[in-house]
Design a protein around this motif. Structure first.
Motif, mmCIF file in Angstrom:
data_model
loop_
_atom_site.group_PDB
_atom_site.id
_atom_site.type_symbol
_atom_site.label_atom_id
_atom_site.label_comp_id
_atom_site.label_asym_id
_atom_site.label_seq_id
_atom_site.Cartn_x
_atom_site.Cartn_y
_atom_site.Cartn_z
ATOM 1 N N PRO A 48 12.908 28.174 -18.422
ATOM 2 C CA PRO A 48 13.554 29.430 -18.023
ATOM 3 C C PRO A 48 14.544 29.937 -19.066
ATOM 4 O O PRO A 48 15.187 29.163 -19.779
ATOM 5 C CB PRO A 48 14.296 29.048 -16.736
ATOM 6 N N GLY A 49 14.652 31.257 -19.150
ATOM 7 C CA GLY A 49 15.680 31.925 -19.934
ATOM 8 C C GLY A 49 16.218 33.085 -19.122
ATOM 9 O O GLY A 49 15.670 33.431 -18.068
ATOM 10 N N MET A 50 17.277 33.733 -19.607
ATOM 11 C CA MET A 50 17.942 34.740 -18.781
ATOM 12 C C MET A 50 18.407 35.927 -19.628
ATOM 13 O O MET A 50 18.930 35.747 -20.735
ATOM 14 C CB MET A 50 19.137 34.113 -18.063
ATOM 15 N N LEU A 111 19.310 26.440 -18.992
ATOM 16 C CA LEU A 111 18.417 27.422 -19.592
ATOM 17 C C LEU A 111 18.053 27.019 -21.015
ATOM 18 O O LEU A 111 18.778 26.254 -21.669
ATOM 19 C CB LEU A 111 19.092 28.794 -19.631
ATOM 20 N N CYS A 114 19.632 32.584 -23.486
ATOM 21 C CA CYS A 114 20.285 33.635 -22.698
ATOM 22 C C CYS A 114 20.624 34.790 -23.625
ATOM 23 O O CYS A 114 21.146 34.585 -24.737
ATOM 24 C CB CYS A 114 21.561 33.105 -22.032
ATOM 25 N N ARG A 134 25.344 27.301 -20.061
ATOM 26 C CA ARG A 134 24.050 27.043 -19.423
ATOM 27 C C ARG A 134 22.900 26.829 -20.389
ATOM 28 O O ARG A 134 21.865 26.281 -20.008
ATOM 29 C CB ARG A 134 23.709 28.194 -18.476
ATOM 30 N N HIS A 137 19.060 23.280 -22.221
ATOM 31 C CA HIS A 137 17.879 22.602 -21.682
ATOM 32 C C HIS A 137 17.388 21.545 -22.673
ATOM 33 O O HIS A 137 17.154 21.838 -23.852
ATOM 34 C CB HIS A 137 16.767 23.614 -21.403
#
Length: 361
Positions: A48-50, A111, A114, A134, A137
């Protein structure tokens, strides 16, 4: 990503962990953030990334359409899970959309990357919560903490890249990305920007420069030699009155046309006065203003005096027949608008002041 401009490719290929881009309006910042998100999602398969926008509305109106277009043009199969505000790509990578106006949404699992869009419209806390704390990962092949923004002065973005980490190879900043570099924009877009901005605003919002906001004078565009004109009052040429509902002082300006442009030909600054007294004085001096547009602060509809009447009602009772009231702008926006009238970025002057209204130095 065929068709990207040079500054976009530089952002896309940057290998530093922390990357930033500062550009003018319409310089392609949001598109670059979306393209970089797809690149990072491809490199960090299954992770996941944001992307963080300043507000939920901006995420909905700007980033979702931008990402939809990028993914479709790239031929990437995806599913958008609306309830979770995330894209699930064909390689099982996820792109989450979050907004800084909901800080709790930035807290959660680790993550791979981001990216913040329009970072200078957010607090530094969004960078700390969304990126710094965050992006960790353990399976990430390329971790990235990035941002793109139009400069809003020497705030936290400037401090992060230009002061705290100026010589740090892990921090890479592209700045001075000019709106003009986006050759796909219609010519009238840039023309409209220049005609509605001061030179200082152009430096930040068109040229993409990081610079301090204008300090000192509220109206730096005003120059005596340029804006003061010999214009005696012609009561037959009066066009408008503007009034502010302060009490100490109560203020008003009377405008007439001169060479096709408005000129302030009389100005009132009345200490310890009120709407009744100021309105009556204007009518005594200029009876014709009774029928002219009287532009007032929108709050004058709500404010109630000891008489039980609002400022606008008091003016109507005095006989003003054409009162104009619009919702109040932020103070900074009011000042910017006047500075643009005094001189826009193209050099056009749309407001003068009669010499007799301004005290000699």
């Amino acid at each position: 990503f065929l068709g990207l401009y040079g500054h976009q490719m530089a952002f896309m290929t940057a290998r530093a962990t922390h990357i930033g881009m500062v550009g003018g309006y319409g310089s392609g910042k949001s598109f670059t953030i979306g393209a970089k998100a797809l690149l990072l999602a491809s490199v960090n398969e299954g992770l996941p990334g944001m992307i963080v926008e300043p507000t939920h509305r901006m995420a909905k109106d700007i980033m979702i359409p931008t990402l939809n277009g990028i993914l479709r043009d790239a031929g990437v199969k995806f599913h958008y899970a609306k309830s979770d505000a995330k894209y699930i790509l064909q390689n099982h990578s996820e792109i989450w959309l979050r907004s800084a106006d909901n800080p709790e949404s930035l807290v959660g699992p680790t993550l791979a990357w981001c990216l913040l869009d329009e970072a200078d419209l957010m607090d530094a806390d969004a960078w700390m919560r969304g990126a710094v704390s965050r992006v960790r990962h353990p399976k990430a092949r390329q971790m990235c903490k990035g941002m793109a923004t139009t400069s809003e002065g020497l705030g936290w973005v400037h401090k992060l890249f230009k002061i705290d980490h100026l010589d740090d190879p892990n921090y890479f900043l592209l700045e001075g990305i000019n709106t003009k570099q986006n050759r796909s924009l219609p010519p009238e877009y840039l023309k409209a920007l220049l005609e509605n901005m001061t030179p200082d605003q152009v430096a930040a919002y068109v040229e993409g420069r990081m610079q301090p906001p204008t300090e000192g004078r509220i109206f730096p565009a005003f120059q005596r030699d340029t804006h003061l004109v010999d214009c005696p009052v012609d009561k037959g040429a009066l066009r408008m009155v503007g009034m502010d509902f302060n009490v100490h002082p109560a203020t008003a300006a009377v405008f007439q046309l001169h060479a096709g442009w408005p000129v302030i030909v009389d100005y009132y600054t009345e200490p310890n006065s009120n709407t009744q007294e100021l309105g009556q004085r204007i009518l005594d001096n200029y009876p014709a203003t009774r029928a002219l547009p009287l532009c007032v602060d929108h709050t004058g509809n709500a404010r109630t005096h000891a008489t039980g009447h609002s400022d606008v009602n008091i003016l109507r009772q005095l006989g003003f027949q054409n009162i104009k009231s619009k919702p109040t702008k932020a103070v900074r926006d009011k000042f910017n608008h006047i500075n643009v009238m005094l001189k826009d970025a193209t050099g056009k002057i749309r407001l003068h002041v009669a010499r007799h209204c301004v005290p000699r130095k």
